[in-house]
Design a protein around this motif. Structure first.
Motif, PDB file in Angstrom:
ATOM      1  N   LEU A  39       0.794  -1.267   0.048  1.00 49.01           N
ATOM      2  CA  LEU A  39      -0.041  -0.008  -0.046  1.00 49.01           C
ATOM      3  C   LEU A  39       0.684   1.513  -0.051  1.00 49.01           C
ATOM      4  N   LEU A  40       2.128   1.145   0.214  1.00 52.66           N
ATOM      5  CA  LEU A  40       3.071   2.176   0.157  1.00 52.66           C
ATOM      6  C   LEU A  40       2.909   3.064  -1.025  1.00 52.66           C
ATOM      7  N   ASN A  41       3.008   2.537  -2.460  1.00 59.99           N
ATOM      8  CA  ASN A  41       3.150   3.018  -3.359  1.00 59.99           C
ATOM      9  C   ASN A  41       1.778   3.930  -3.891  1.00 59.99           C
ATOM     10  N   PRO A  42       0.485   3.172  -3.772  1.00 61.11           N
ATOM     11  CA  PRO A  42      -0.734   4.142  -4.034  1.00 61.11           C
ATOM     12  C   PRO A  42      -0.767   5.272  -3.024  1.00 61.11           C
ATOM     13  N   ALA A  43      -0.519   4.870  -1.471  1.00 54.95           N
ATOM     14  CA  ALA A  43      -0.468   5.990  -0.531  1.00 54.95           C
ATOM     15  C   ALA A  43       0.333   7.191  -0.935  1.00 54.95           C
ATOM     16  N   GLN A  44       1.700   6.986  -1.379  1.00 47.77           N
ATOM     17  CA  GLN A  44       2.395   8.014  -1.887  1.00 47.77           C
ATOM     18  C   GLN A  44       1.743   8.863  -2.965  1.00 47.77           C
ATOM     19  N   ALA A  45       1.278   8.349  -3.942  1.00 44.85           N
ATOM     20  CA  ALA A  45       0.681   8.934  -5.028  1.00 44.85           C
ATOM     21  C   ALA A  45      -0.592   9.566  -4.610  1.00 44.85           C
ATOM     22  N   VAL A  46      -1.426   8.994  -3.626  1.00 44.86           N
ATOM     23  CA  VAL A  46      -2.563   9.739  -3.180  1.00 44.86           C
ATOM     24  C   VAL A  46      -2.324  11.136  -2.174  1.00 44.86           C
ATOM     25  N   ALA A  47      -1.090  11.001  -1.507  1.00 41.53           N
ATOM     26  CA  ALA A  47      -0.756  12.232  -0.764  1.00 41.53           C
ATOM     27  C   ALA A  47      -0.244  13.360  -1.634  1.00 41.53           C
ATOM     28  N   ARG A  48       0.197  13.116  -2.891  1.00 40.73           N
ATOM     29  CA  ARG A  48       0.510  14.077  -3.739  1.00 40.73           C
ATOM     30  C   ARG A  48      -0.728  14.872  -4.174  1.00 40.73           C
ATOM     31  N   LYS A  49      -1.532  13.714  -4.999  1.00 37.09           N
ATOM     32  CA  LYS A  49      -2.850  14.159  -5.588  1.00 37.09           C
ATOM     33  C   LYS A  49      -3.535  15.006  -4.744  1.00 37.09           C
ATOM     34  N   ALA A  50      -3.418  14.635  -3.380  1.00 39.12           N
ATOM     35  CA  ALA A  50      -4.493  15.300  -2.542  1.00 39.12           C
ATOM     36  C   ALA A  50      -4.118  16.778  -1.979  1.00 39.12           C
ATOM     37  N   GLY A  51      -2.593  17.050  -2.587  1.00 42.11           N
ATOM     38  CA  GLY A  51      -2.283  18.352  -2.047  1.00 42.11           C
ATOM     39  C   GLY A  51      -1.423  18.297  -0.735  1.00 42.11           C
ATOM     40  N   GLY A  52      -0.848  17.210  -0.344  1.00 38.10           N
ATOM     41  CA  GLY A  52      -0.054  17.014   0.792  1.00 38.10           C
ATOM     42  C   GLY A  52       1.427  16.769   0.397  1.00 38.10           C
ATOM     43  N   PHE A  53       2.317  16.871   1.259  1.00 38.26           N
ATOM     44  CA  PHE A  53       3.697  16.665   1.197  1.00 38.26           C
ATOM     45  C   PHE A  53       4.162  15.348   2.133  1.00 38.26           C
ATOM     46  N   ALA A  54       4.679  14.465   1.576  1.00 40.74           N
ATOM     47  CA  ALA A  54       4.722  13.056   1.974  1.00 40.74           C
ATOM     48  C   ALA A  54       6.273  12.625   2.204  1.00 40.74           C
ATOM     49  N   ALA A  55       6.470  11.773   3.436  1.00 37.18           N
ATOM     50  CA  ALA A  55       7.694  11.036   3.751  1.00 37.18           C
ATOM     51  C   ALA A  55       7.203   9.636   3.794  1.00 37.18           C
TER      52      ALA A  55
END
Length: 220
Positions: A134-150
């Motif tokens: 689930l790591l890869n879709p979650a990182q993609a979701v974070a960007r699309k949602a307007g967030g900044f991820a680590a």
């Protein structure tokens, strides 16, 4: 990774407002200090009854040093009713079972979570799962949602190098903030890496790819 975020936020403030989606045994309540306030969002009343029974588990009844309360219902709906800008930490910890609530990990869902964070608040997505990556879709979701991820994939030391032994387990987590500045403190820790949002298509309310996540997990 979850403990690292709590430790960092506790250094910043002596009074935290915390939300946690997914109760389980309530172990995250052990982080609650005097002055903190933790709300669990849980769909199953039976889980609340069992986890808050001190003859079975003591995290919410003995370990927590301050207020712990519960909101029953589908977490996406109940979190949406919370005031904007409420939480220092919002933990989404509902993805470890074989039945993944995909609607909690979509662009629309994460946009909702981010709106409930304070400006320097942190969204924690606990994504450990034996069957799905689930790591890869979650990182993609974070960007699309307007967030900044680590992202961090923690693996405990082996054998004699593990001072805690069976108390530690692998943990995959993505953290998301509303702005880049709030993420900098965590990226200064080498255990965290900037998110890579281009390894998967972001999940939405109209699109999820559980088969792709299962295949990606097999390749690990």
């Amino acid at each position: 990774p979850i403990g690292q975020i709590f430790t960092a936020k506790q250094i910043q403030s002596d009074k935290l407002r915390i939300g946690a989606v997914g109760l389980g045994t309530g172990s995250v309540a052990a982080y609650v200090r005097e002055g903190d306030h933790l709300t669990f969002f849980e769909i199953d009343p039976l889980v609340v009854r069992i986890s808050s029974d001190p003859t079975k588990f003591s995290y919410t009844t003995l370990c927590a040093k301050s207020l712990v309360d519960y909101v029953i219902g589908d977490a996406r709906l109940t979190v949406a009713k919370q005031p904007a800008g409420s939480f220092d930490i919002l933990l989404i910890d509902a993805f470890s079972s074989d039945a993944v609530p995909a609607h909690l990990l979509t662009v629309e869902a994460v946009q909702g979570y981010l709106s409930k964070l304070k400006p320097d608040g942190v969204l924690i997505l606990h994504l450990s799962n034996r069957n799905l990556d689930l790591l890869n879709p979650a990182q993609a979701v974070a960007r699309k949602a307007g967030g900044f991820a680590a992202v961090q994939s923690y693996r405990p030391p082996d054998g004699d190098n593990d001072p805690i032994g069976t108390w530690e387990s692998p943990e995959d987590a993505v953290i998301v903030t509303r702005n880049a500045q709030a993420l900098r403190i965590y990226l200064s820790d080498p255990r965290w890496a900037p998110g890579n949002p281009f390894k998967a298509r972001p999940w939405t309310d109209d699109y999820t790819n559980l088969a792709g996540s299962m295949y990606a997990n097999l390749k690990l």
